[in-house]
Design an enzyme around this catalytic site. Structure first.
Site: not given
Length: 382
Positions: A62, A65, A122
């Protein structure tokens, strides 16, 4: 030309031109961290202070991102997206697994709420909803991610999605993550979200807690993004600021969440303990340079803009500068014209040369001005 040795006042401040110092080579510090790859970067200059397998291509989970948020932040600042704009959740976005804020198909949230869900929790569902809202589909958004990565010089990177969920060929490196993290931190709008520890969505009904535990436990933490999958291990891009210097620590492939955070702390502590940003402020500046045939007798010379230097703490007392200025300039003079140079050195080594420029216009005397000046001089002589 005349030359003056400048004693530099070493005062920490914000803004201006930033110049990296000469840095230690990899391994000189003897520092290691328990991760597949890691890197420490000073944000303002982009100087790499320490690295370990920095260009090895790995899955970022993640931490992907960071790029998703960067494209959103850039759209907001470009005016093509507003924080109060509504984003509608598609079936694809609602069906995302992993970390999520449990968006339902057709549910609407503002860009502000979606961005908070991405930065703090997230949320994969929120990331995809934002991607689709901006580009029409997650695939089209991934193409934008790759174009932006190329613009930033992220040569180790290829994005397949906006979430970091496992996908063949979705790879980046610790160095590239630092590059995009540095770019993201340029956007003040994003700092509203990355520094949040606890918050809510849906009018207070849904609780959020930041996946980045350093926000709560590390002094000066400003962000940025965590990630983990079974293949990627535990990852983080961690940023923190102290005494006017902001650092970015990237950890990829740690075996546990605790090791990830400990490794980031180790790198940040190493950076704050070993380096400092210092403003270059010569006591002799601003200086006056005589102007021939000008309506003003002198013009002010100063640095074009405030200049900051990244140095090791041992070098703080060794920074010096020499100012070289024109003996005289002829009018007309325009603001921004180069009038001299500030040469900055650390010990015996020259680090950089900075232009000293005119701070104002000085017009040339006309025939009428010269005649009036002559009459005044005659009057004073009688």
């Amino acid at each position: 030309m005349r030359k003056m040795v400048a004693a530099l006042l070493l005062a920490v401040s914000l803004g201006g031109l930033s110049l990296p110092a000469a840095l230690a080579a990899e391994g000189e510090s003897g520092l290691t961290v328990p991760a597949k790859a890691a890197l420490l970067m000073e944000r303002e200059t982009g100087a790499v202070l320490w690295e370990q397998n920095a260009h090895e291509q790995l899955e970022p989970a993640s931490v992907t991102k960071v790029m998703t948020m960067l494209l959103v932040a850039e759209a907001i600042e470009a005016g093509t997206l507003t924080l109060d704009e509504l984003v509608t959740t598609s079936a694809a976005a609602a069906g995302m697994g992993g970390s999520q804020v449990y968006l339902e198909e057709g549910e609407q949230m503002t860009v502000d709420e979606m961005l908070k869900a991405v930065a703090v929790a997230s949320g994969n569902d929120a990331a995809v909803a934002l991607a689709e809202h901006l580009a029409g589909s997650e695939g089209a958004f991934a193409e934008r991610m790759n174009r932006r990565a190329a613009e930033l010089g992220m040569e180790d990177t290829h994005f397949v999605n906006c979430t970091g969920l496992p996908a063949e060929g979705h790879l980046t490196s610790a160095y590239d993550i630092a590059l995009m993290s540095r770019e993201l931190l340029r956007h003040e709008v994003i700092r509203r979200y990355t520094g949040i520890w606890m918050d809510t969505l849906r009018g207070g009904e849904f609780q959020l807690a930041n996946t980045n535990k350093l926000i709560h436990s590390y002094r000066g933490a400003t962000g940025l993004k965590t990630g983990s999958t079974s293949a990627a291990g535990f990852c983080i891009a961690a940023s923190a600021e102290r005494d006017g210097m902001e650092l970015i620590a990237v950890i990829l492939g740690a075996e546990t969440s605790a090791e990830r955070f400990d490794a980031a702390r180790t790198l940040l502590d190493y950076g704050f303990g070993g380096w400092a940003m210092t403003e270059i402020v010569p006591e002799e500046l601003p200086a006056e340079v005589p102007v021939r045939l000008g309506r003003a007798e002198t013009v002010t010379a100063a640095l074009e803009r405030p200049a900051r230097l990244l140095v090791t703490r041992e070098e703080l007392g060794q920074v010096a500068g020499a100012i070289t200025l024109s003996e005289e300039v002829e009018a007309p003079v325009r603001a921004g014209d180069t009038l001299g140079t500030l040469t900055v050195s650390i010990g015996e080594e020259t680090v950089c040369e900075l232009p000293l420029v005119a701070q104002e216009d000085v017009e040339r005397l006309t025939f009428g001005d010269l005649f009036a000046r002559m009459l005044r001089q005659l009057a004073m002589a009688t």
